[in-house]
Enzyme design. Sequence first.
Site, PDB file in Angstrom:
ATOM      1  N   LYS A  34       0.808   5.342 -16.614  1.00 45.13           N
ATOM      2  CA  LYS A  34       0.409   4.057 -16.062  1.00 45.13           C
ATOM      3  C   LYS A  34      -0.973   4.115 -15.420  1.00 45.13           C
ATOM      4  O   LYS A  34      -1.826   3.280 -15.705  1.00 45.13           O
ATOM      5  CB  LYS A  34       1.443   3.625 -15.020  1.00 45.13           C
ATOM      6  N   THR A  35      -1.161   5.110 -14.572  1.00 47.55           N
ATOM      7  CA  THR A  35      -2.436   5.214 -13.871  1.00 47.55           C
ATOM      8  C   THR A  35      -3.581   5.360 -14.871  1.00 47.55           C
ATOM      9  O   THR A  35      -4.635   4.741 -14.719  1.00 47.55           O
ATOM     10  CB  THR A  35      -2.430   6.419 -12.920  1.00 47.55           C
ATOM     11  N   ASP A 211      -1.022  -3.610  -9.332  1.00 44.43           N
ATOM     12  CA  ASP A 211      -0.256  -2.393  -9.621  1.00 44.43           C
ATOM     13  C   ASP A 211       1.060  -2.443  -8.843  1.00 44.43           C
ATOM     14  O   ASP A 211       1.168  -3.160  -7.853  1.00 44.43           O
ATOM     15  CB  ASP A 211      -1.093  -1.182  -9.189  1.00 44.43           C
ATOM     16  N   GLU A 212       2.032  -1.672  -9.280  1.00 41.00           N
ATOM     17  CA  GLU A 212       3.345  -1.636  -8.618  1.00 41.00           C
ATOM     18  C   GLU A 212       3.874  -3.053  -8.413  1.00 41.00           C
ATOM     19  O   GLU A 212       4.342  -3.418  -7.329  1.00 41.00           O
ATOM     20  CB  GLU A 212       3.258  -0.920  -7.251  1.00 41.00           C
ATOM     21  N   GLN A 242      11.806   1.032 -10.658  1.00 45.53           N
ATOM     22  CA  GLN A 242      11.208   1.737  -9.522  1.00 45.53           C
ATOM     23  C   GLN A 242      10.955   0.811  -8.338  1.00 45.53           C
ATOM     24  O   GLN A 242      10.128   1.107  -7.476  1.00 45.53           O
ATOM     25  CB  GLN A 242       9.908   2.419  -9.951  1.00 45.53           C
ATOM     26  N   ARG A 604       9.996  12.406 -10.313  1.00 48.47           N
ATOM     27  CA  ARG A 604       8.758  13.005  -9.806  1.00 48.47           C
ATOM     28  C   ARG A 604       8.543  14.408 -10.373  1.00 48.47           C
ATOM     29  O   ARG A 604       7.450  14.956 -10.293  1.00 48.47           O
ATOM     30  CB  ARG A 604       8.772  13.126  -8.259  1.00 48.47           C
TER      31      ARG A 604
END
Length: 669
Positions: A34-35, A211-212, A242, A604
């Site tokens: 994503k980043t 974002d998010e 998430q 993670r």
Amino acid sequence: MTTAHRSELNKEQIEAVETIEGPLLIIAGAGSGKTRVITYRIACMLSSGIPQKAILALTFTNKAAREMQERVRELTGKKLAGLSISTFHAFGVRVLRSHIHRLGYRENFSIYDVADQHDLLKETAREIAFSLESVDTTKLLALFSRVKTRMMPMAELAIAYQELYREYQSHMKLYNAVDFDDLIALPIKLLESFPDVLVEYRNQFRYVLVDEFQDTSRQQYRFMKLLGHSSGNVCVVGDDDQSIYSWRGADFGNILEFEKDFPGCREIKLERNYRSTDTILAAANGVISHNKNRKGKNLWTGTKGGKPIELYYPEDDRQEGLFIAEKIKTLAMREGLKYHDVGVLVRTNSLFRSLEEAFLAENIPYRTTGGQSFFQRKEIKDIIAYLRLMANPDDDISLLRVLNTPRRGIGKRTLEQITELAVSRGASLHTGIQAALHAADSPLPPKAQGDLHAFLDLIEEYRPRFLAKKKLGDTLKAFVEDIDYWAHLVAENQKSDKAAKWKYRNIEIFIGIVRDYERDPDNQNSGVFDFLNRISLNSRDEPDPKDSSGKINLMTIHAAKGLEHEVVFLAGVEEHLIPHARAIEENPDNIEEERRLFYVAITRARQKLFITACRKRRVMREIVESLPSPFLEEIPESLMQLMEMDEPVETDEAVDYFARIKAQFASGG
DNA sequence: TAGGCCAAGATTTTC
DNA sequence: TCTTGGCCTA
């Protein structure tokens, strides 16, 4: 986009990067790059000639904002002075700094955090003689927040609280203070009430990126929509699985809302995971599939296999800490694992202690994010309160904090009298004190007058120096010495001069932060207001985020979102901790969010995941028995290996491990 | 009236 | 374990 860049992306990622015009919804699973997509997309926009100034990227945390900025800079090799990448709240501050006067506030407003809100609530209640006894102020403030963010109509607030709410609000305004909700609510008000302001921002930001997105609140969504709706060039990136901030108003229903509000929106799903092993991913998928309320997607990875997830049941939290510390050391020695590639994740801050003790004992360098922030420490808050008072003398909450810190002999009675005076004039305490001192018929005894005079003189003497946009650090140092804060610390910590020294050291660190801030060429000429805003918005950041190398990362799961580590330890995976008893108590439906939290934690890990669940745990003063988290049963058994604290158990022997462990717990271990 | 001393209470997550 | 609040004393 250059061919070199293209070759680093898959088909969906390329599509996401190159879709610049029109509304775009990117559903990006954990570890799906994503980043990378976001940063490439911004780089792509810039190279296609879109000016930096026209782009607004909104993130959820400061860390994410910094990282994005950094990655884009690396990618483009450009200076990014014109690019706006910030958190919603920081952007809100920026809007307010330019326009808040139109809402009747002044530019030197203070930003109140939760502790300040509590103080203000108590102060307000005292003034209107409202008894807060038997009132859970945290819950009440949460209700106030819901009213302010329009999640609940005022009419639904109990009548008894409505006046208190209004008083609370008018006090905020009187003190020229705003809270975190205001940082979104007031900009919305500005944009909605003043068309010229709306036009200004719409004309500037023709491209908006969020974002998010699953963690945006209704308010934030509204804000975003106001800014982006006319151009329609809005790109939101999120993952409903998430979403872990609903307690703070996040509503991943915004994803559905977006599809409605931005018709013709393109949707791209990124489901290929580049981060974790097949094992870890299968575990994560196994867990999250138990959630009913989700959009549904399936993460997959090209790589097969991976080491099994190891599960341990330490006797207590002490042993858990030591075990994790030992394990990290062993892995570092035998497999060359680097400390900074290790993440130790926990559900609550309270689990930090035993882990930190173990790391200290074993000489493992660590750093924490989340947990009690440096800026929340009492001694630091005192100093910040002085700074705030200098910036905004009407800030009563700060004034009350420092009025008698260090002790100046200003006591309860005096305080009552000046409060009365201030209230009767509808003024802040600062103004009230001035009035009391200048009035001929002052009700105050001479001693109190003298004490208050000395206090005001101190503020007046230093205020111009603090407001001058230079030598902030030097001024602060002189000020701390002038008020002899050291003597205050010694007096307050008579039992241990170690504590006093430690606290004074913190003050020195804080002064160092001020100096660093001043030295930073980006902040030249910014001054005390900007500094205060910044630390209000960065309250969770540790003072030295730079030196992360060579240290393991101890953090809450919330703080770990967006990060990844080669090796992850999940500690305290116990019933009542995750899912957290309080969350479930509040609303049984919260189980899904708790599960998402567990899902975030698992995803993670890149290579290896360790899970520990204690049989007993120290909670506050007592020792309580613990059971493993029910979520563990949702991980397919074949992926996990139950380990004895010393040696591994053969997999086939461990078939019924869960049942056995439960039986063991039932019989008292 | 101010400040010291003692006991109770609190811990979910963050901008 | 640490902080906050109330009560008592000087």
